[in-house]
Design an enzyme around this catalytic site. Structure first.
Site, PDB file in Angstrom:
ATOM      1  CB  THR A  61      -4.951 -19.111  -0.966  1.00  0.00           C
ATOM      2  OG1 THR A  61      -5.159 -17.279  -0.592  1.00  0.00           O
ATOM      3  CG2 THR A  61      -5.419 -18.538  -2.155  1.00  0.00           C
ATOM      4  CB  CYS A  84      -2.178 -10.125   2.070  1.00  0.00           C
ATOM      5  SG  CYS A  84      -2.697 -11.543   1.155  1.00  0.00           S
ATOM      6  CB  CYS A  99      -0.966  -7.571   0.026  1.00  0.00           C
ATOM      7  SG  CYS A  99       0.181  -9.350  -0.666  1.00  0.00           S
ATOM      8  NE  ARG A 134       0.356 -20.536   4.439  1.00  0.00           N
ATOM      9  CZ  ARG A 134       1.120 -19.805   3.073  1.00  0.00           C
ATOM     10  NH1 ARG A 134       1.453 -19.063   3.437  1.00  0.00           N
ATOM     11  NH2 ARG A 134       0.920 -20.094   2.079  1.00  0.00           N
ATOM     12  CB  CYS A 137       0.467 -13.055   3.257  1.00  0.00           C
ATOM     13  SG  CYS A 137       1.643 -12.768   1.137  1.00  0.00           S
ATOM     14  CB  CYS A 145       2.140  -8.558   2.206  1.00  0.00           C
ATOM     15  SG  CYS A 145       1.076  -9.361   3.130  1.00  0.00           S
ATOM     16  CG  ASP A 156       6.121  19.918  34.294  1.00  0.00           C
ATOM     17  OD1 ASP A 156       6.305  19.514  34.934  1.00  0.00           O
ATOM     18  OD2 ASP A 156       6.690  20.889  33.154  1.00  0.00           O
TER      19      ASP A 156
END
Length: 520
Positions: free
Chosen positions: A9, A13, A17, A41, A43, A46, A465
């Site tokens: 695809t 993701c 997802c 690229r 999703c 999600c 401290d």
């Protein structure tokens, strides 16, 4: 953040997802930028680009880590790869090779992805024009924005804007509102409590927003202009905006950009940042500073897991889940704040720092539309290193400092202004402390606090401290020396800074008296 890329695809993701691709079609990448560099690229279901997180957490060689930190600070917006490589002691070719091996993308690709993801958030959640978005994200203009967005997301800016949810029409009156994603859990009230004891009057303040929610507000400089940043966690986070969806998502994630992640409290149950600026150019850098100050990209889980079984710190960790180690908005300002705090109380240090801002800082008129109600208005920008260095010792006359403290402030300022001390370096804790202690007037306590607050070291621990010692005494029931506390803290490595923050937090929550002297 590791992501799963589906070869059939071309999409990557998050681990959670709901999509269920066939395992043999999935390739794992250590971070989203590596997936994007290989042609995938994000999703649209999600939204992995909307998750908090940072490439700075990757297990990479020190020079690569230093370069990543510089990129996140926007270094490549004004410099090229050759300058970045020279800064970390490599040639540009060597640095690119290391980045491709350890990160999966070149420095330039990471910088472009950082800007593209931030621009994507503004496209999704504001009505700024594409020209305004381009300038805000550090692009030269709409054409560069178009190329970068299309390359990363495989959609044009116009197509992405058409895909945003119906009804999300932000109002920009009274400032641009941005939502701050974080790695849950996150204790925002603890952050406000920490800042309230340390604010520099005239530069920053803690107050309440119109809904009565505790808020932090500060001045800062953006592109040479004074600006105001308001930060709050409303009960209904969208109440800071004019409507239920009037929020623009701000920088987060490995590229410095993300929108609003869902959490148990609801998608909009996130801290909100409202920026008042005469221009939105390069606001990506202001957003990065805010995230760094909050520690929003830091995962508290490893520290909590490591400290949970400790008999002293474990109960404190369980009682305050989501407590962060506050870092800094402005590294130099925080370093000066720590130096001034040497051997005096927090309140006194705040007063002295306010005097520095009043004398050497840049005055400005705060915008009337600020929403946070504060007792002392913001009036000045805190001065930079060059300003304090140029003032010299004589410039501090009459401010109430001892000569030794003046020499330390001026000496630190000159060292930072000259570039001999890099407050964004990624040296080891030991090297950092050693380098700082070489400066006149800076000892282990100051060095460890600067390492913790300014340079982001998780294992810094100012054992001398007074506040830490008193907190430990209250838990153990007997006096504790600095040497004993240091020995006790050995079992808290490599998260001694987190343990220290839990001690300070517990002491502040249980004590009705003002915070102890030299407790930072």
């Amino acid at each position: 953040m590791q992501v799963s890329a589906v070869r059939t695809t071309g999409i990557y993701c998050r681990a959670d997802c709901s999509a269920q691709p066939l395992p043999h079609n999935v390739t794992q990448y250590s971070n989203p930028v590596a997936a994007e560099a290989n042609g995938f690229r994000p999703c649209l279901r999600c939204h992995p680009e909307r998750q908090a997180g940072s490439l700075a957490d990757l297990d990479v060689p020190a020079p690569v880590g230093a370069a990543l930190l510089r990129i996140n600070d926007g270094y490549l917006d004004d410099h090229d790869e050759e300058a970045l490589a020279a800064h970390v002691g490599y040639s540009a070719r060597q640095l690119r090779r290391l980045f491709e091996h350890h990160v999966g993308a070149t420095p330039t690709t990471i910088a472009r992805s950082r800007r593209a993801h931030f621009a994507r958030c503004l496209i999704d959640d504001t009505d700024l024009t594409f020209g305004e978005i381009a300038r805000a994200a550090g692009f030269g203009g709409p054409r560069q924005l178009h190329r970068a967005i299309t390359s990363v997301f495989c959609f044009t800016p116009t197509e992405l804007r058409s895909k945003r949810r119906q009804g999300e029409r932000p109002q920009l009156d009274g400032g641009l509102v941005l939502t701050v994603p974080y790695l849950a859990p996150f204790d925002f009230e603890a952050f406000i409590s920490h800042q309230a004891a340390r604010v520099i009057a005239g530069v920053e303040a803690v107050g309440v927003d119109p809904g009565g929610n505790p808020s932090y507000i500060r001045s800062f400089s953006a592109c040479g202009h004074p600006g105001i940043a308001e930060l709050a966690m409303p009960d209904n986070a969208a109440s800071m905006a004019a409507g239920p969806n009037d929020a623009a998502s701000m920088a987060a994630g490995p590229n410095g950009t993300a929108a609003v992640p869902e959490d148990a409290g609801g998608e909009r149950n996130q801290p909100q940042l409202r920026l008042h600026l005469p221009t939105y150019d390069s606001i990506i850098d202001a957003v990065s500073r805010c995230r760094a100050m909050l520690g929003a990209d830091e995962d508290p889980s490893p520290a909590e897991a490591a400290l949970a079984d400790d008999p002293l710190i474990g109960p404190l960790v369980r009682h305050a889940p989501g407590l962060r180690v506050p870092r800094s908005w402005d590294r130099f300002e925080t370093a000066i704040r720590i130096v001034v705090n040497q051997q005096i109380s927090l309140a006194a240090a705040s007063t002295m720092c306010s005097r520095i801002a009043q004398r050497f800082g840049t005055p400005f008129d705060a915008p009337s539309e600020c929403c946070v109600d504060v007792q002392v208005p913001l009036t000045h920008l805190f001065p930079g290193a060059a300003s304090l260095a140029d003032a010299g010792p004589s410039g501090f006359a009459g401010l109430g400092f001892t000569q030794r403290r003046i020499d330390t402030i001026v000496g630190l300022s000159k060292t930072v202004a000259s570039g001999d001390l890099d407050l964004s370096a990624t040296d080891t804790l030991e090297d950092t402390v050693e380098r700082l202690c070489e400066l006149p007037g800076i000892g282990p306590w100051t060095a460890h606090l600067i390492a913790m607050r300014v340079l982001g070291h998780d294992d810094a621990f100012p054992a001398s401290d007074l506040g830490l010692r008193r907190a430990a005494e209250g838990l153990l029931g007997h006096p504790v020396s600095a040497r004993e506390l240091k020995a006790l803290a050995e079992s808290w490595r490599p998260y001694r800074s987190w343990a220290a923050q839990h001690l300070w937090h517990a002491a502040a929550a249980s004590s009705p008296r003002p915070p102890d002297s030299r407790s930072h």
